[in-house]
Design an enzyme around this catalytic site. Structure first.
Site, short mmCIF file in Angstrom:
data_model
loop_
_atom_site.label_atom_id
_atom_site.label_comp_id
_atom_site.label_asym_id
_atom_site.label_seq_id
_atom_site.Cartn_x
_atom_site.Cartn_y
_atom_site.Cartn_z
N ASN A 92 -3.24 -9.05 -1.77
CA ASN A 92 -2.10 -9.17 -0.77
C ASN A 92 -1.61 -10.65 -0.68
O ASN A 92 -0.34 -10.98 -0.83
CB ASN A 92 -2.49 -9.07 0.67
CG ASN A 92 -2.57 -7.54 1.19
OD1 ASN A 92 -2.20 -6.64 0.26
ND2 ASN A 92 -3.25 -7.25 2.23
N HIS A 134 -5.60 2.31 -0.21
CA HIS A 134 -7.03 2.04 -0.16
C HIS A 134 -7.66 2.85 0.90
O HIS A 134 -6.97 3.71 1.75
CB HIS A 134 -7.15 0.65 0.06
CG HIS A 134 -6.56 0.03 1.37
ND1 HIS A 134 -6.87 0.35 2.68
CD2 HIS A 134 -5.39 -0.69 1.43
CE1 HIS A 134 -6.21 -0.20 3.49
NE2 HIS A 134 -5.21 -0.76 2.74
N ASP A 164 -3.49 2.50 9.10
CA ASP A 164 -4.03 1.05 8.89
C ASP A 164 -4.25 0.33 10.06
O ASP A 164 -5.19 -0.41 10.36
CB ASP A 164 -3.42 0.39 7.69
CG ASP A 164 -3.79 -0.87 7.32
OD1 ASP A 164 -4.98 -0.64 6.54
OD2 ASP A 164 -3.19 -1.91 7.63
N THR A 196 -3.64 -3.46 0.66
CA THR A 196 -2.30 -3.03 0.78
C THR A 196 -1.43 -3.21 -0.57
O THR A 196 -0.83 -2.07 -1.25
CB THR A 196 -1.53 -3.14 2.00
OG1 THR A 196 -2.58 -2.88 3.09
CG2 THR A 196 -0.49 -2.35 2.28
#
Length: 557
Positions: free
Chosen positions: A112, A347, A301, A91
């Site tokens: 991340n 993504h 997500d 992310t």
């Protein structure tokens, strides 16, 4: 048919007509209207939307079923093979590319989280959107900050060129809001667990107060199970994942369950409603210069992680998000502002291994417990007679050597680690820091043709990245059994995680579809060209995409 129980209006003025979502319904084709003239002046408002974990595969599966906001975007300029071209398909890195024009090696957001063994605190893991120098903070209990983003966003460049530009960022995740908003924002708000929050000391505008009050009422009210359209009924098949069953969920929620609210279509409705309210209250796009708002829709997500990318859960989410985006665009239409939309994703993602196996993919597996980095490091340390953790980090990404190792110990640990990882049947490759840094930076060839080392190089930051990179084989899910709330994930080097749609829309734009591979870093130079904002080529990695697809080349205006 009800998709989501309507949410109360978030403001006294007109916001979304139904902030969560009104039912899907058959729509009669409107009477033909004269085509609007192609735009020749810069838009007054840029609306950049990221749908977290919205893979190109998911877009392709549902694109012919959309009737709302996505249907409008499909009448614009469509790039179905956009790429988060790097290897770090998470992310934070993904969001750092969308409005900077730069790959993660340049943005500094290579994951991340990363390990900084020199950090002046006991917890050496650093979260991408934190300030780890704050006393008493940890990577789990942190102060949100933009300090790790090394490059300016489009909004920053616009504000540097004209201080009157307003820059706004709203998202379901702090890292999405920060990485798309950048260092110079007028308003920046993200979901804090019980409401929308911002940096300490910022005044909460009235529209955010109203949004939080409305969301609080929504969460306090139980949500009945959603009706399933026929499209979703065909996908509602149970799949056993450890002790959990997924695939037939309908987002039923008990009163007060904020976690379930976040993992449902209601969540994106709330984020888009707040974005609409800020556009209205701040009168974005109605000043003398172009303004920009970024919107991070995170529910896809959370649903993908919690239930997989197939099943009734994702089907309901796709149809609901389509409707919610349609309502959002209608609010923007009502302002009369000339706005340009770009929608993409940070993504992609893949479905759960168990459902893949049902579909005839024997290569789909869950990561073996044998690949636990801590366990491997302990075995190496025991063999070499070295005390301490030896290895830090995790597979399918970066692995660091213990900073206390001597040069000779590091060399021995590296040889042993490469041998052990390479011998595992789930590991695709093992790359050393030296190998990655010796690889030339990829140029502008189609990103699907890049080697694994080139993908790794595009997201490798020498100050933050690991000593080894350990990509898993295709379709190996880095979530071993037993699973908890997370049953599926992303973060691989493979195209199901790298490939995302990139969609542009503006009233009067000539519809066009470009099937060849482009990159999310191409978004900034493309939008900059539309507003005549110079961006030195040496400062970014992206290239301008011509949105006219005709004689009026937007990249040369």
């Amino acid at each position: 048919m009800r998709l989501v129980r309507p949410l109360a209006s978030l403001a006294a003025a007109c916001l979304l007509s139904s902030t969560a979502l009104v039912p899907l319904r058959a729509q009669e084709a409107p009477p033909a209207a004269p085509a609007p003239a192609a735009p020749t002046t810069p838009p007054k408002l840029i609306v950049a939307i990221s749908v977290d974990q919205f893979s190109a595969n998911l877009f392709a599966e549902y694109r012919n079923r959309f009737t709302g906001g996505f249907a409008r975007l499909l009448d614009g300029q469509v790039f179905p093979s956009g790429y988060q071209s790097h290897a770090a398909t998470e992310t934070c890195p993904g969001h750092s590319t969308i409005l900077t024009g730069s790959r993660p090696y340049r943005t500094g957001i290579m994951a991340n989280d990363w390990i900084d063994q020199k950090a002046a605190r006991a917890d050496k893991k650093v979260y991408c959107a934190e300030d780890e120098t704050v006393p008493g903070s940890t990577s789990e209990d942190y102060t949100v900050s933009d300090r790790h983003l090394k490059v300016p966003t489009l909004g920053e460049r616009m504000k540097n060129a004209n201080a009157a530009t307003r820059v706004v960022s709203v998202a379901g995740k702090d890292r999405a809001a920060v990485m798309m908003g950048g260092h110079k924002v007028d308003e920046l708000w993200w979901w804090g667990g019980k409401g929308f929050v911002s940096y300490a000391g910022r005044t909460m505008p009235a529209v955010v107060q109203r949004a939080n009050a409305a969301v609080t009422r929504q969460i306090a009210t139980a949500q009945p199970a959603l009706d399933l359209p026929a499209l979703c009924q065909a996908r509602a098949l149970p799949v056993q994942v450890g002790t959990r069953t997924v695939g037939t969920g309908r987002f039923e929620r008990t009163a007060g369950d904020a976690g379930a609210f976040r993992r449902s279509p209601e969540f994106d409705g709330a984020v888009l409603a707040l974005a609409a309210g800020l556009i209205q209250d701040m009168k974005l796009g109605q000043g003398a210069t172009t303004d920009i708002i970024s919107v991070g829709a995170s529910a896809t997500d959370y649903i993908g992680h919690g239930f997989g990318t197939e099943g009734s859960e994702m089907c309901l989410q796709m149809l609901a998000l389509d409707r919610s985006l349609g309502d959002f665009f209608q609010v923007l239409d009502a302002t009369g502002v000339d706005y340009e939309v770009v929608l993409t994703a940070d993504h992609g993602g893949q479905d759960i291994a168990e459902r893949h196996a049902q579909h005839g993919m024997p290569e789909a597996q869950r990561q073996s417990a044998n690949l636990d980095v801590k366990t491997i490091g302990a075995a190496i340390g025991q063999k070499l007679g070295i005390a301490g953790p030896v290895l830090l980090g995790g597979v399918n990404g970066d692995v660091w050597y213990d900073i206390k190792l001597t040069a000779a110990q590091r060399a021995a640990v590296e040889r042993e680690a490469i041998a052990r990882f390479s011998a595992d049947p789930q590991v695709e490759a093992v790359f050393t820091r030296k190998q990655v840094l010796a690889t030339p930076m990829p140029g502008h060839s189609e990103p699907q043709t890049w080697s694994l080392l080139e993908r790794a190089r595009a997201s490798f930051d020498p100050q933050r990245s690991g000593d080894l990179l350990v990509p898993l084989k295709p379709r190996v899910t880095p979530v071993p059994l037993p699973v908890g709330a997370t049953v599926a994930s992303h973060g691989s080097f493979w195209d199901y995680d790298r490939r995302v749609p990139i969609l542009f829309w503006r009233k009067g734009m000539t519809p066009f579809e470009q099937p060849l591979g482009v990159e999310t870093v191409d978004i900034l130079p493309t939008l900059a060209a539309l507003i005549h904002l110079p961006v030195p080529a040496g400062e970014i990695d992206g290239r301008c995409l011509d949105l006219d697809a005709g004689p009026g080349d937007s990249c040369r205006r």
